[in-house]
Write a protein that holds these residues in place. Structure first.
Motif, PDB file in Angstrom:
ATOM      1  N   LEU A  25      32.622  38.071  39.296  1.00  9.65           N
ATOM      2  CA  LEU A  25      34.011  37.787  39.619  1.00  9.65           C
ATOM      3  C   LEU A  25      34.654  36.817  38.679  1.00  9.65           C
ATOM      4  O   LEU A  25      35.708  37.131  38.358  1.00  9.65           O
ATOM      5  N   PHE A  26      34.026  35.832  38.414  1.00 10.20           N
ATOM      6  CA  PHE A  26      34.630  34.581  37.525  1.00 10.20           C
ATOM      7  C   PHE A  26      34.915  35.524  36.049  1.00 10.20           C
ATOM      8  O   PHE A  26      36.201  35.207  35.599  1.00 10.20           O
ATOM      9  N   TYR A  28      35.586  38.664  35.721  1.00  9.31           N
ATOM     10  CA  TYR A  28      36.295  39.773  35.818  1.00  9.31           C
ATOM     11  C   TYR A  28      37.698  38.915  35.830  1.00  9.31           C
ATOM     12  O   TYR A  28      38.718  39.503  35.433  1.00  9.31           O
ATOM     13  N   GLN A  29      37.684  37.803  36.655  1.00  8.99           N
ATOM     14  CA  GLN A  29      39.255  37.281  36.965  1.00  8.99           C
ATOM     15  C   GLN A  29      39.711  36.680  35.322  1.00  8.99           C
ATOM     16  O   GLN A  29      40.938  36.486  34.949  1.00  8.99           O
ATOM     17  N   LEU A  32      40.987  39.626  33.748  1.00  9.38           N
ATOM     18  CA  LEU A  32      42.237  39.990  34.165  1.00  9.38           C
ATOM     19  C   LEU A  32      43.439  39.202  33.594  1.00  9.38           C
ATOM     20  O   LEU A  32      44.498  39.873  33.333  1.00  9.38           O
ATOM     21  N   LYS A  33      43.116  38.040  33.563  1.00  8.85           N
ATOM     22  CA  LYS A  33      44.076  36.934  33.252  1.00  8.85           C
ATOM     23  C   LYS A  33      44.440  37.212  31.628  1.00  8.85           C
ATOM     24  O   LYS A  33      45.703  37.005  31.136  1.00  8.85           O
ATOM     25  N   SER A  40      43.622  44.918  39.314  1.00  8.30           N
ATOM     26  CA  SER A  40      43.560  43.611  40.114  1.00  8.30           C
ATOM     27  C   SER A  40      42.857  43.876  41.417  1.00  8.30           C
ATOM     28  O   SER A  40      42.502  43.030  42.084  1.00  8.30           O
ATOM     29  N   VAL A  43      39.231  42.770  42.366  1.00  8.99           N
ATOM     30  CA  VAL A  43      38.918  41.239  42.594  1.00  8.99           C
ATOM     31  C   VAL A  43      38.786  41.253  43.976  1.00  8.99           C
ATOM     32  O   VAL A  43      37.830  40.630  44.670  1.00  8.99           O
ATOM     33  N   LYS A  44      39.510  41.670  44.861  1.00  7.95           N
ATOM     34  CA  LYS A  44      39.467  41.817  46.487  1.00  7.95           C
ATOM     35  C   LYS A  44      38.286  42.405  46.813  1.00  7.95           C
ATOM     36  O   LYS A  44      37.804  41.762  47.578  1.00  7.95           O
ATOM     37  N   LYS A  47      35.607  39.870  46.237  1.00  9.03           N
ATOM     38  CA  LYS A  47      35.652  38.807  47.049  1.00  9.03           C
ATOM     39  C   LYS A  47      34.949  39.100  48.459  1.00  9.03           C
ATOM     40  O   LYS A  47      34.162  38.432  49.272  1.00  9.03           O
TER      41      LYS A  47
END
Length: 82
Positions: A25-26, A28-29, A32-33, A40, A43-44, A47
């Motif tokens: 997740l980290f 991928y975030q 994404l940024k 996006s 991410v949901k 989580k």
């Protein structure tokens, strides 16, 4: 990830799965940024998977605590009856 698949795992496996998902997740975030990824909504779902895993870990921990306290109570009752 399906909850049925997670329920069949042990607590140690769930913890390992949690750590893996958290690092993914980290990463991928960050992607994404930085613009490498565009989806996006992923991410949901990541989580939610992490939340499912944490819920099962907490349930397993609670069950173990309840069983251990019941065993202690049963031992105390047996000692008192002697």
């Amino acid at each position: 990830m399906k909850i049925e698949k997670l329920k069949s795992k042990t607590t140690k496996e769930l913890v390992a799965e949690y750590e893996s998902k958290k690092s993914k997740l980290f990463a991928y975030q960050l992607d994404l940024k930085s613009g490498k990824e565009k989806d996006s909504s992923k991410v949901k779902t990541m989580k939610r998977d992490i939340a499912r895993i944490l819920t099962l870990i907490n349930i397993n921990k609670t069950i173990k605590e309840v069983l251990s306290t019941e065993a202690v109570k049963e031992a105390e009752v047996k000692e008192e009856s002697k």
